[in-house]
Design a protein around this motif. Structure first.
Motif, PDB file in Angstrom:
ATOM      1  N   ARG A   1     -16.786  50.720 126.531  1.00 17.62           N
ATOM      2  CA  ARG A   1     -16.687  52.179 126.385  1.00 17.62           C
ATOM      3  C   ARG A   1     -16.367  52.890 127.690  1.00 17.62           C
ATOM      4  O   ARG A   1     -15.596  53.852 127.705  1.00 17.62           O
ATOM      5  N   ASN A   2     -16.954  52.425 128.783  1.00 19.79           N
ATOM      6  CA  ASN A   2     -16.908  53.204 130.018  1.00 19.79           C
ATOM      7  C   ASN A   2     -15.959  52.686 131.085  1.00 19.79           C
ATOM      8  O   ASN A   2     -15.701  53.394 132.068  1.00 19.79           O
TER       9      ASN A   2
ATOM     10  N   THR B   1     -28.990  50.814 130.566  1.00 19.29           N
ATOM     11  CA  THR B   1     -28.201  51.622 129.626  1.00 19.29           C
ATOM     12  C   THR B   1     -28.746  51.562 128.206  1.00 19.29           C
ATOM     13  O   THR B   1     -28.391  52.417 127.375  1.00 19.29           O
TER      14      THR B   1
ATOM     15  N   GLU C   1     -27.698  46.085 130.793  1.00 18.43           N
ATOM     16  CA  GLU C   1     -28.424  46.246 129.531  1.00 18.43           C
ATOM     17  C   GLU C   1     -29.767  46.932 129.746  1.00 18.43           C
ATOM     18  O   GLU C   1     -30.177  47.784 128.948  1.00 18.43           O
TER      19      GLU C   1
ATOM     20  N   GLN D   1     -23.217  53.365 137.108  1.00 16.62           N
ATOM     21  CA  GLN D   1     -24.655  53.597 136.962  1.00 16.62           C
ATOM     22  C   GLN D   1     -25.305  53.969 138.296  1.00 16.62           C
ATOM     23  O   GLN D   1     -26.281  54.720 138.325  1.00 16.62           O
TER      24      GLN D   1
ATOM     25  N   ALA E   1     -18.695  48.948 136.282  1.00 21.11           N
ATOM     26  CA  ALA E   1     -19.732  49.491 135.400  1.00 21.11           C
ATOM     27  C   ALA E   1     -21.039  49.711 136.160  1.00 21.11           C
ATOM     28  O   ALA E   1     -21.720  50.732 135.978  1.00 21.11           O
TER      29      ALA E   1
ATOM     30  N   THR F   1     -27.947  49.418 126.003  1.00 16.53           N
ATOM     31  CA  THR F   1     -26.961  48.812 125.113  1.00 16.53           C
ATOM     32  C   THR F   1     -26.504  47.513 125.740  1.00 16.53           C
ATOM     33  O   THR F   1     -26.845  47.222 126.889  1.00 16.53           O
TER      34      THR F   1
ATOM     35  N   GLU G   1     -20.752  46.167 125.452  1.00 14.56           N
ATOM     36  CA  GLU G   1     -20.479  47.468 124.822  1.00 14.56           C
ATOM     37  C   GLU G   1     -20.314  48.557 125.867  1.00 14.56           C
ATOM     38  O   GLU G   1     -19.412  49.410 125.762  1.00 14.56           O
ATOM     39  N   TYR G   2     -21.173  48.540 126.890  1.00 17.69           N
ATOM     40  CA  TYR G   2     -21.067  49.563 127.930  1.00 17.69           C
ATOM     41  C   TYR G   2     -19.736  49.439 128.675  1.00 17.69           C
ATOM     42  O   TYR G   2     -19.045  50.446 128.915  1.00 17.69           O
TER      43      TYR G   2
END
Length: 377
Positions: A183-184, A173, A170, A65, A61, A175, A179-180
């Protein structure tokens, strides 16, 4: 493979289950019980708390980013989170150092669970339903005596690093990190039975998870019901062996992060694991060499009562994910050093069989275990 699984069970693990892939062939197996009281058997599709395997998901993740320009690998963490890592340390420790465990920040677990230093399970029981905040755990690590200088090698494995990376996600993003990542990373990989827990219980079929605490808990106690806020983006994920193989297969095929990001993740440095062994550690990835079977990438991890390892060969054609429902079985000798246990040899045989196949396993019976050993992550 079934014989090797049975060997781990006979050596003393209540239940063990695995999925092994060889090109287009898949084998799944299990041995033993999920509940020592009822005799309910383990099955290959059970969900498991996978511990520090979570770190690969968090690292992926972060790299997404980086690709989008929101995070710079060699930027000081103080640029993003000055309130969590203030002053000179915040200026010296980079995002890359957090990812590869060379930040010098010590692990917070001994402070969150102080009775462990006395061989007592009191902290485990006291914290079973406690809701930790990431900031308070990070502060324990930041305030403790440094484990080393930022950037120095060998690095020192530390869960503090990966809680900070969760807070960094956090920050950039907008969020929650969970959660990130869901989703990703999890959904991008097509994982149907992987996720962060929303309470102390695991949803779906799973085993009880027995913690021995190096002989301090006898008989081992079930900790499958536990609030995982104590480890968050460092080690809280629940998954299956099938999902783990799918995830690492797609990650190493460049389908979760770019090929250039994957190359960064596979740049390793020596790191001292929590059990004192030296491992080759990249950005959320272990590198594991074998004699004659190739190089494997992946991670292992433990939480209270549950241990998991997932490794994929560099060419992606051989994969193994193995789960056990007992941890810290090695009782100490008179000097306090953990003694060898038959489980150690049985797991080594199983891992070698899973990674190399029957012929190679016979030819190299004394190869070192793939795992970095039981830790507290």
């Amino acid at each position: 493979m079934q014989s090797a699984l049975d060997g781990v069970h006979r050596a003393g693990v209540p239940g063990v289950y695995a999925e092994v892939r060889d090109a287009d062939r898949t084998w799944r197996g299990a041995s033993g019980v999920a509940d020592v009281t009822t005799g309910r058997p383990v099955t290959p599709d059970m969900r498991q708390r996978v511990g520090s395997i979570t770190k690969t998901f968090t690292a992926a993740a972060i790299m997404q980013q980086v690709e989008q320009g929101r995070i710079r690998l060699d930027a000081p963490i103080g640029d993003y989170l000055p309130q969590l890592v203030p002053g000179e340390r915040g200026r010296k420790i980079t995002v890359r150092m957090l990812l590869n465990n060379t930040s010098g920040l010590p692990d917070y677990i001994r402070y969150a669970f102080p009775s462990l230093g006395e061989g007592s399970s009191k902290s485990l029981d006291d914290n079973r339903f406690r809701q930790f905040r990431p900031a308070e755990l990070i502060k324990m690590g930041v305030d403790a005596p440094p484990a080393g200088e930022p950037g120095a090698t060998p690095g020192v494995y530390s869960n503090t690093n990966y809680l900070l990376l969760g807070q960094l996600l956090e920050r950039v993003t907008g969020t929650t990190a969970e959660e990130y990542i869901t989703r990703n990373v999890i959904e991008r990989a097509g994982l149907r039975r992987t996720g962060f827990p929303t309470g102390p219980r695991i949803g779906g079929p799973h085993s009880r998870m027995y913690e021995a605490l190096w002989g301090g808990i006898d008989p081992p106690r079930d900790y499958s019901v536990y609030n995982m806020s104590w480890t968050g983006t460092g080690a809280a994920l629940v998954s299956t062996m099938e999902d783990l193989n799918r995830f690492y297969g797609k990650l190493l095929d460049g389908r979760i992060v770019s090929r250039s990001s994957l190359a960064q993740m596979q740049r390793t440095v020596p790191v001292v694991a929590l059990d004192g062994t030296l491992i080759d550690y990249g950005l959320g990835l272990h590198k594991v060499g074998t004699r004659g079977c190739g190089t494997f990438w992946g991670h292992d991890g433990t939480v209270w009562g549950a241990g998991t390892i997932s490794l994929t060969r560099a060419d992606g054609k051989r994969q193994m994910s193995v789960a056990v429902n007992l941890q810290r079985w090695n009782k100490p000798d008179s000097s306090g050093k953990p003694q060898h246990h038959p489980i150690d040899e049985a797991l080594k045989t199983l891992q070698r069989q899973a990674m190399c196949g029957e012929a190679d396993a016979r030819e190299n019976p004394t190869s070192p275990p793939a795992s970095s050993g039981p830790d507290l992550s």
